[in-house]
Motif scaffolding. Sequence first.
Motif, PDB file in Angstrom:
ATOM      1  N   MET A 100       0.822  -1.181   0.000  1.00 25.36           N
ATOM      2  CA  MET A 100       0.000   0.000   0.000  1.00 25.36           C
ATOM      3  C   MET A 100       0.873   1.255   0.000  1.00 25.36           C
ATOM      4  O   MET A 100       0.628   2.164  -0.771  1.00 25.36           O
ATOM      5  CB  MET A 100      -0.911   0.033   1.228  1.00 25.36           C
ATOM      6  N   ALA A 101       1.817   1.290   0.900  1.00 28.92           N
ATOM      7  CA  ALA A 101       2.626   2.497   1.045  1.00 28.92           C
ATOM      8  C   ALA A 101       3.498   2.740  -0.181  1.00 28.92           C
ATOM      9  O   ALA A 101       3.590   3.872  -0.660  1.00 28.92           O
ATOM     10  CB  ALA A 101       3.483   2.402   2.292  1.00 28.92           C
ATOM     11  N   ALA A 102       4.143   1.691  -0.666  1.00 26.80           N
ATOM     12  CA  ALA A 102       5.036   1.853  -1.816  1.00 26.80           C
ATOM     13  C   ALA A 102       4.265   2.298  -3.049  1.00 26.80           C
ATOM     14  O   ALA A 102       4.662   3.255  -3.735  1.00 26.80           O
ATOM     15  CB  ALA A 102       5.783   0.555  -2.091  1.00 26.80           C
ATOM     16  N   THR A 103       3.156   1.637  -3.344  1.00 25.36           N
ATOM     17  CA  THR A 103       2.377   2.022  -4.520  1.00 25.36           C
ATOM     18  C   THR A 103       1.712   3.380  -4.311  1.00 25.36           C
ATOM     19  O   THR A 103       1.555   4.137  -5.260  1.00 25.36           O
ATOM     20  CB  THR A 103       1.334   0.949  -4.871  1.00 25.36           C
ATOM     21  N   GLY A 104       1.335   3.691  -3.076  1.00 27.20           N
ATOM     22  CA  GLY A 104       0.788   5.014  -2.787  1.00 27.20           C
ATOM     23  C   GLY A 104       1.795   6.108  -3.054  1.00 27.20           C
ATOM     24  O   GLY A 104       1.464   7.159  -3.607  1.00 27.20           O
ATOM     25  N   ASN A 105       3.046   5.875  -2.678  1.00 26.99           N
ATOM     26  CA  ASN A 105       4.092   6.856  -2.942  1.00 26.99           C
ATOM     27  C   ASN A 105       4.411   6.956  -4.432  1.00 26.99           C
ATOM     28  O   ASN A 105       4.680   8.050  -4.927  1.00 26.99           O
ATOM     29  CB  ASN A 105       5.341   6.532  -2.133  1.00 26.99           C
ATOM     30  N   ALA A 149       1.525  11.652  -9.776  1.00 21.95           N
ATOM     31  CA  ALA A 149       0.579  12.773  -9.730  1.00 21.95           C
ATOM     32  C   ALA A 149       1.283  14.118  -9.565  1.00 21.95           C
ATOM     33  O   ALA A 149       0.733  15.156  -9.932  1.00 21.95           O
ATOM     34  CB  ALA A 149      -0.415  12.563  -8.593  1.00 21.95           C
ATOM     35  N   SER A 150       2.482  14.113  -9.010  1.00 20.20           N
ATOM     36  CA  SER A 150       3.166  15.390  -8.756  1.00 20.20           C
ATOM     37  C   SER A 150       4.407  15.578  -9.621  1.00 20.20           C
ATOM     38  O   SER A 150       5.314  16.306  -9.248  1.00 20.20           O
ATOM     39  CB  SER A 150       3.554  15.487  -7.284  1.00 20.20           C
ATOM     40  N   THR A 151       4.470  14.964 -10.793  1.00 21.00           N
ATOM     41  CA  THR A 151       5.661  15.099 -11.651  1.00 21.00           C
ATOM     42  C   THR A 151       5.844  16.520 -12.150  1.00 21.00           C
ATOM     43  O   THR A 151       6.957  16.930 -12.454  1.00 21.00           O
ATOM     44  CB  THR A 151       5.584  14.147 -12.856  1.00 21.00           C
ATOM     45  N   SER A 152       4.773  17.305 -12.222  1.00 24.15           N
ATOM     46  CA  SER A 152       4.906  18.684 -12.692  1.00 24.15           C
ATOM     47  C   SER A 152       5.369  19.629 -11.583  1.00 24.15           C
ATOM     48  O   SER A 152       5.692  20.774 -11.840  1.00 24.15           O
ATOM     49  CB  SER A 152       3.571  19.169 -13.253  1.00 24.15           C
ATOM     50  N   VAL A 170      -2.008   2.872  -8.909  1.00 21.97           N
ATOM     51  CA  VAL A 170      -0.876   3.716  -9.299  1.00 21.97           C
ATOM     52  C   VAL A 170      -1.256   4.581 -10.495  1.00 21.97           C
ATOM     53  O   VAL A 170      -0.803   5.712 -10.614  1.00 21.97           O
ATOM     54  CB  VAL A 170       0.367   2.845  -9.615  1.00 21.97           C
ATOM     55  N   PHE A 171      -2.124   4.086 -11.359  1.00 26.60           N
ATOM     56  CA  PHE A 171      -2.523   4.840 -12.548  1.00 26.60           C
ATOM     57  C   PHE A 171      -3.316   6.082 -12.133  1.00 26.60           C
ATOM     58  O   PHE A 171      -4.175   6.011 -11.260  1.00 26.60           O
ATOM     59  CB  PHE A 171      -3.346   3.965 -13.493  1.00 26.60           C
ATOM     60  N   PRO A 172      -3.026   7.214 -12.764  1.00 32.17           N
ATOM     61  CA  PRO A 172      -3.639   8.482 -12.342  1.00 32.17           C
ATOM     62  C   PRO A 172      -5.070   8.677 -12.843  1.00 32.17           C
ATOM     63  O   PRO A 172      -5.361   9.595 -13.593  1.00 32.17           O
ATOM     64  CB  PRO A 172      -2.692   9.535 -12.912  1.00 32.17           C
ATOM     65  N   SER A 173      -5.959   7.807 -12.434  1.00 34.81           N
ATOM     66  CA  SER A 173      -7.366   7.915 -12.800  1.00 34.81           C
ATOM     67  C   SER A 173      -8.207   7.657 -11.558  1.00 34.81           C
ATOM     68  O   SER A 173      -8.218   6.542 -11.032  1.00 34.81           O
ATOM     69  CB  SER A 173      -7.701   6.892 -13.894  1.00 34.81           C
ATOM     70  N   GLU A 174      -8.901   8.705 -11.096  1.00 34.91           N
ATOM     71  CA  GLU A 174      -9.717   8.564  -9.889  1.00 34.91           C
ATOM     72  C   GLU A 174     -10.830   7.545 -10.074  1.00 34.91           C
ATOM     73  O   GLU A 174     -11.123   6.767  -9.168  1.00 34.91           O
ATOM     74  CB  GLU A 174     -10.325   9.909  -9.479  1.00 34.91           C
ATOM     75  N   SER A 175     -11.445   7.526 -11.244  1.00 35.73           N
ATOM     76  CA  SER A 175     -12.527   6.560 -11.463  1.00 35.73           C
ATOM     77  C   SER A 175     -11.990   5.127 -11.447  1.00 35.73           C
ATOM     78  O   SER A 175     -12.642   4.228 -10.901  1.00 35.73           O
ATOM     79  CB  SER A 175     -13.260   6.850 -12.771  1.00 35.73           C
TER      80      SER A 175
END
Length: 151
Positions: free
Chosen positions: A1-6, A12-15, A79-84
């Motif tokens: 959980m923690a590793a994939t969450g990070n 999500a914060s690459t910009s 990990v994929f940046p899709s909330e849905s």
Amino acid sequence: MAATGNVAHYIASTSKPGWKYDFEKMTTAAWIFYSSISVIPIGVWFALGHLNHSKSLVEVISIYGYSLFVFIPTCVICVFPSESLRWTSIILSFMISSIFIVKNLGNLVIIQNPERNRSTKTKGYVLLGVILACHAGIALLMKLYFFEYAD
């Protein structure tokens, strides 16, 4: 959980410059996992004893532990940046895991002894409800703590 969450937080914060690994999530993930794999099954085991069922503690821990397995691929999917996609995978994992618990413990506390009185069946339904509520809490905590990011 923690590793994939990070990892998901990094994506999500690459910009944004200055991203840092959040080690606190690792300790929180360990606390959530170990408490849910020990405290909840011990409580279920005591409740089963109160309902005069002879499931061993190891069996109850195994059932609950196996029910959490489905959350491993879910963490990878999140990990994929899709909330849905994240919400869908969390809800689907909760449902699959809940079905597993109900099929293994529900049969024991409700269906197995049809001659049981109404009070005992009611207690069995309450026990399953409490188990599923704890399980829903774990799923929501996983989504809202590990895979939710402020802009």
